[in-house]
Write a protein that holds these residues in place. Sequence first.
Motif, PDB file in Angstrom:
ATOM      1  N   ASP A   1       2.409 -20.848  10.315  1.00  0.00           N
ATOM      2  CA  ASP A   1       2.234 -20.556   8.891  1.00  0.00           C
ATOM      3  C   ASP A   1       3.252 -19.522   8.417  1.00  0.00           C
ATOM      4  OD1 ASP A   1       0.856 -18.818   6.605  1.00  0.00           O
ATOM      5  OD2 ASP A   1      -0.030 -20.829   6.566  1.00  0.00           O
ATOM      6  N   ALA A   2       3.870 -19.790   7.275  1.00  0.00           N
ATOM      7  CA  ALA A   2       4.965 -18.941   6.800  1.00  0.00           C
ATOM      8  C   ALA A   2       4.525 -17.508   6.543  1.00  0.00           C
ATOM      9  CB  ALA A   2       5.568 -19.535   5.526  1.00  0.00           C
ATOM     10  N   SER A   3       3.257 -17.297   6.234  1.00  0.00           N
ATOM     11  CA  SER A   3       2.789 -15.947   5.915  1.00  0.00           C
ATOM     12  C   SER A   3       2.759 -15.035   7.137  1.00  0.00           C
ATOM     13  CB  SER A   3       1.393 -16.012   5.274  1.00  0.00           C
ATOM     14  OG  SER A   3       0.437 -16.516   6.200  1.00  0.00           O
ATOM     15  N   ILE A   4       2.683 -15.604   8.328  1.00  0.00           N
ATOM     16  CA  ILE A   4       2.640 -14.784   9.551  1.00  0.00           C
ATOM     17  C   ILE A   4       3.817 -15.066  10.476  1.00  0.00           C
ATOM     18  CG2 ILE A   4       0.127 -14.581   9.498  1.00  0.00           C
ATOM     19  CD1 ILE A   4       0.081 -16.722  11.766  1.00  0.00           C
ATOM     20  N   ARG A   5       4.699 -15.997  10.072  1.00  0.00           N
ATOM     21  CA  ARG A   5       5.752 -16.460  10.971  1.00  0.00           C
ATOM     22  C   ARG A   5       6.657 -15.322  11.420  1.00  0.00           C
ATOM     23  NH1 ARG A   5       9.111 -21.084   8.395  1.00  0.00           N
ATOM     24  NH2 ARG A   5       7.025 -22.018   8.365  1.00  0.00           N
ATOM     25  N   HIS A   6       6.985 -14.387  10.505  1.00  0.00           N
ATOM     26  CA  HIS A   6       7.917 -13.309  10.866  1.00  0.00           C
ATOM     27  C   HIS A   6       7.372 -12.451  12.001  1.00  0.00           C
ATOM     28  CE1 HIS A   6       5.207 -11.569   7.859  1.00  0.00           C
ATOM     29  NE2 HIS A   6       5.524 -10.382   8.316  1.00  0.00           N
TER      30      HIS A   6
ATOM     31  N   THR B   1       8.835 -12.109  15.820  1.00  0.00           N
ATOM     32  CA  THR B   1       9.157 -10.791  16.384  1.00  0.00           C
ATOM     33  C   THR B   1       8.453 -10.590  17.713  1.00  0.00           C
ATOM     34  OG1 THR B   1       9.492  -9.848  14.177  1.00  0.00           O
ATOM     35  CG2 THR B   1       9.090  -8.303  15.979  1.00  0.00           C
ATOM     36  N   TYR B   2       7.172 -10.975  17.777  1.00  0.00           N
ATOM     37  CA  TYR B   2       6.425 -10.840  19.032  1.00  0.00           C
ATOM     38  C   TYR B   2       7.098 -11.624  20.155  1.00  0.00           C
ATOM     39  CZ  TYR B   2       2.972 -11.832  22.624  1.00  0.00           C
ATOM     40  OH  TYR B   2       2.349 -11.982  23.844  1.00  0.00           O
TER      41      TYR B   2
ATOM     42  N   VAL C   1      13.423  -9.626   7.090  1.00  0.00           N
ATOM     43  CA  VAL C   1      13.875  -9.025   5.824  1.00  0.00           C
ATOM     44  C   VAL C   1      13.092  -9.613   4.655  1.00  0.00           C
ATOM     45  CG1 VAL C   1      16.193  -8.423   6.587  1.00  0.00           C
ATOM     46  CG2 VAL C   1      15.761 -10.716   5.709  1.00  0.00           C
ATOM     47  N   LEU C   2      11.901 -10.153   4.907  1.00  0.00           N
ATOM     48  CA  LEU C   2      11.126 -10.828   3.860  1.00  0.00           C
ATOM     49  C   LEU C   2      10.276  -9.844   3.066  1.00  0.00           C
ATOM     50  CD1 LEU C   2      10.092 -14.079   5.758  1.00  0.00           C
ATOM     51  CD2 LEU C   2      11.976 -13.737   4.170  1.00  0.00           C
ATOM     52  N   GLY C   3      10.919  -8.799   2.552  1.00  0.00           N
ATOM     53  CA  GLY C   3      10.220  -7.813   1.740  1.00  0.00           C
ATOM     54  C   GLY C   3       9.918  -6.539   2.499  1.00  0.00           C
ATOM     55  N   TYR C   4       9.514  -5.517   1.743  1.00  0.00           N
ATOM     56  CA  TYR C   4       9.280  -4.193   2.318  1.00  0.00           C
ATOM     57  C   TYR C   4       8.224  -4.241   3.421  1.00  0.00           C
ATOM     58  CZ  TYR C   4       8.139   0.768   2.647  1.00  0.00           C
ATOM     59  OH  TYR C   4       7.902   2.038   3.115  1.00  0.00           O
ATOM     60  N   GLU C   5       7.085  -4.891   3.162  1.00  0.00           N
ATOM     61  CA  GLU C   5       5.999  -4.883   4.137  1.00  0.00           C
ATOM     62  C   GLU C   5       6.350  -5.671   5.385  1.00  0.00           C
ATOM     63  OE1 GLU C   5       3.277  -3.122   4.284  1.00  0.00           O
ATOM     64  OE2 GLU C   5       3.818  -2.122   2.405  1.00  0.00           O
ATOM     65  N   ALA C   6       6.952  -6.842   5.221  1.00  0.00           N
ATOM     66  CA  ALA C   6       7.334  -7.643   6.391  1.00  0.00           C
ATOM     67  C   ALA C   6       8.366  -6.902   7.236  1.00  0.00           C
ATOM     68  CB  ALA C   6       7.883  -9.001   5.950  1.00  0.00           C
ATOM     69  N   ALA C   7       9.326  -6.255   6.578  1.00  0.00           N
ATOM     70  CA  ALA C   7      10.322  -5.474   7.306  1.00  0.00           C
ATOM     71  C   ALA C   7       9.656  -4.341   8.077  1.00  0.00           C
ATOM     72  CB  ALA C   7      11.356  -4.922   6.336  1.00  0.00           C
ATOM     73  N   LYS C   8       8.734  -3.660   7.418  1.00  0.00           N
ATOM     74  CA  LYS C   8       8.019  -2.549   8.056  1.00  0.00           C
ATOM     75  C   LYS C   8       7.241  -3.030   9.281  1.00  0.00           C
ATOM     76  CE  LYS C   8       4.601   1.047   6.964  1.00  0.00           C
ATOM     77  NZ  LYS C   8       3.705   1.585   5.901  1.00  0.00           N
ATOM     78  N   GLN C   9       6.656  -4.226   9.186  1.00  0.00           N
ATOM     79  CA  GLN C   9       5.906  -4.756  10.320  1.00  0.00           C
ATOM     80  C   GLN C   9       6.816  -5.049  11.512  1.00  0.00           C
ATOM     81  OE1 GLN C   9       3.856  -8.058   8.481  1.00  0.00           O
ATOM     82  NE2 GLN C   9       2.647  -6.678   7.182  1.00  0.00           N
ATOM     83  N   SER C  10       7.985  -5.625  11.261  1.00  0.00           N
ATOM     84  CA  SER C  10       8.933  -5.857  12.365  1.00  0.00           C
ATOM     85  C   SER C  10       9.341  -4.539  13.015  1.00  0.00           C
ATOM     86  CB  SER C  10      10.187  -6.580  11.850  1.00  0.00           C
ATOM     87  OG  SER C  10       9.957  -7.948  11.648  1.00  0.00           O
TER      88      SER C  10
ATOM     89  N   TYR D   1      -1.609  -6.231  16.973  1.00  0.00           N
ATOM     90  CA  TYR D   1      -0.895  -5.950  15.717  1.00  0.00           C
ATOM     91  C   TYR D   1      -0.662  -7.239  14.942  1.00  0.00           C
ATOM     92  CZ  TYR D   1       2.464  -3.875  12.489  1.00  0.00           C
ATOM     93  OH  TYR D   1       3.089  -3.438  11.345  1.00  0.00           O
ATOM     94  N   VAL D   2      -0.238  -8.307  15.647  1.00  0.00           N
ATOM     95  CA  VAL D   2      -0.004  -9.592  14.980  1.00  0.00           C
ATOM     96  C   VAL D   2      -1.304 -10.117  14.380  1.00  0.00           C
ATOM     97  CG1 VAL D   2       0.665 -11.999  15.336  1.00  0.00           C
ATOM     98  CG2 VAL D   2       1.976 -10.167  16.429  1.00  0.00           C
ATOM     99  N   ASP D   3      -2.393 -10.012  15.122  1.00  0.00           N
ATOM    100  CA  ASP D   3      -3.687 -10.488  14.626  1.00  0.00           C
ATOM    101  C   ASP D   3      -4.131  -9.712  13.386  1.00  0.00           C
ATOM    102  OD1 ASP D   3      -3.820 -12.335  16.650  1.00  0.00           O
ATOM    103  OD2 ASP D   3      -5.090 -11.099  17.957  1.00  0.00           O
ATOM    104  N   GLU D   4      -3.882  -8.414  13.377  1.00  0.00           N
ATOM    105  CA  GLU D   4      -4.330  -7.573  12.258  1.00  0.00           C
ATOM    106  C   GLU D   4      -3.479  -7.752  11.009  1.00  0.00           C
ATOM    107  OE1 GLU D   4      -4.250  -3.679  13.905  1.00  0.00           O
ATOM    108  OE2 GLU D   4      -6.231  -3.856  14.859  1.00  0.00           O
ATOM    109  N   HIS D   5      -2.263  -8.256  11.183  1.00  0.00           N
ATOM    110  CA  HIS D   5      -1.360  -8.383  10.031  1.00  0.00           C
ATOM    111  C   HIS D   5      -1.088  -9.847   9.698  1.00  0.00           C
ATOM    112  CE1 HIS D   5      -0.721  -4.200  11.278  1.00  0.00           C
ATOM    113  NE2 HIS D   5      -0.300  -3.976  10.048  1.00  0.00           N
TER     114      HIS D   5
END
Length: 470
Positions: A141-146, A150-151, A165-174, A466-470
């Motif tokens: 799913d594209a919403s969690i793919r990044h 990364t994992y 680089v898919l926005g501030y939050e996605a970048a922060k998660q990586s 972390y992946v599960d929570e985000h």
Amino acid sequence: MTPRFQLLTQADIEKIHETSLNIMENVGVVFSYEPAREMLKKHGAREEGHTIFFPKSMVEEKLKTVPSSFTLHGRNPEKTIEINTEDTCYAGPYGSPFVTDLDNGRRYGSLDDFIKIVKLQNDLENIDIISHIGCEANDVDASIRHNVMTYNNLKYSDKPLMGSVLGYEAAKQSIEMAGIANGGIDVLKDKTVIASIPCTLTPLSYDDKMAGAIMAYAEYNQAQLVNSLSISGATTPATLVGLVALQNAEVLAGIVLAQCVNPGCPIVYSASGSNAEMSTGALSIGSPEDAIVSLINGQLTKFYNIPCRISGTLSDSKACDAQAGFESAITGLMAQLAGGNFILHAIGIIEAYNCTSFEKMIVDNELLGYFKHIGRGVEVNDDTLAYDVIKEVGPQGEFLSNPHTFMHFRNEFYRPTITDRLNYDQWHANGGLTIDQRANAKWKQMLEDYVEPTLPADVDAELKKYVDEH
């Protein structure tokens, strides 16, 4: 020192620079992301609607804070690399929605394909950095793919990596996931462990996601390849120096934003402009125009004293064939001779960035070996000039059995890993395989032989959580 090809004079480069500053000050760059506009205004830029106008003095001041080198740490310290303005490192394919191989043909990339590409990048000796998107994992799913990508980059490789680089939050998660794998988020202030490639929306704009990513990576003091993919005749003027002047204005605007957020944060000047194929309007990346733009960008970054990213072994071909071979050899070698320090898309790319070829990954790794061998230059001294040996052997002698040959040939000659140099009878006896067939066998064997680098169980568990929570 690695040889460099100088296409333009210093006066030409300075004229491009001045034109870019004029574009930034008088034409402006659109930022739809409000926090970016507020940050730029705070540091002296002028705003009209969503358009930001950059005073020349502001741009030149911020460029002075960009470091000329930094360390990009791998999860395995032995694979840590230095990014600077002299040396060259290589990263894998990036962003392709499709993959192809001789057995299964062209298809949308899957998570299984993605993991295979990570494993191959990890074990290919000429790849230094794992790209974030070796191919799109289209079945996630594209919403969690990044975060899933990364994992898996962290799990299956211990080399330095790239992030979302898919926005501030996605970048922060990586960034936070890379922090978990490298001793905790607190270490990131003094340790660069992940790189990104935020891109302009050419011509002369940044969307919310990319501007947000720039700010996130800057806040955490992580590396970013501020990038523009400009298309001459489509998104820029048809003249190549016109493309470079506009593209340079875009890239400098992103670099200035990052330095406003965090002066001294690590930057790689990234540009990958080429031309449109005017009969279709499509981007061409295997063209001589792509190589020319690379050469100019290399000179520009030396003018700024900033590390330079250039795309590597590129091709418009749809297969790992002769067209892919000669286009990739030209674009890849020009990237290195241009002074590229971070060469992305160094392996595997065909079809104008749209497809990653498993066979071409192997063939291009061989090309990188050639480039590295050429780039190291030659040493001139009494031993290498070999006058005494030439005198000893004399006219009509032979050097094959001379001790001097045994002393030097292993280091002096490049030993191919996939290229065929057998005579015809030997080649035919071994099956008469073409290079794409040999590459097909090799990537399969590499996956069979792959040994997963150790990821401590507690770190693995924390990353999964972390992946599960985000």
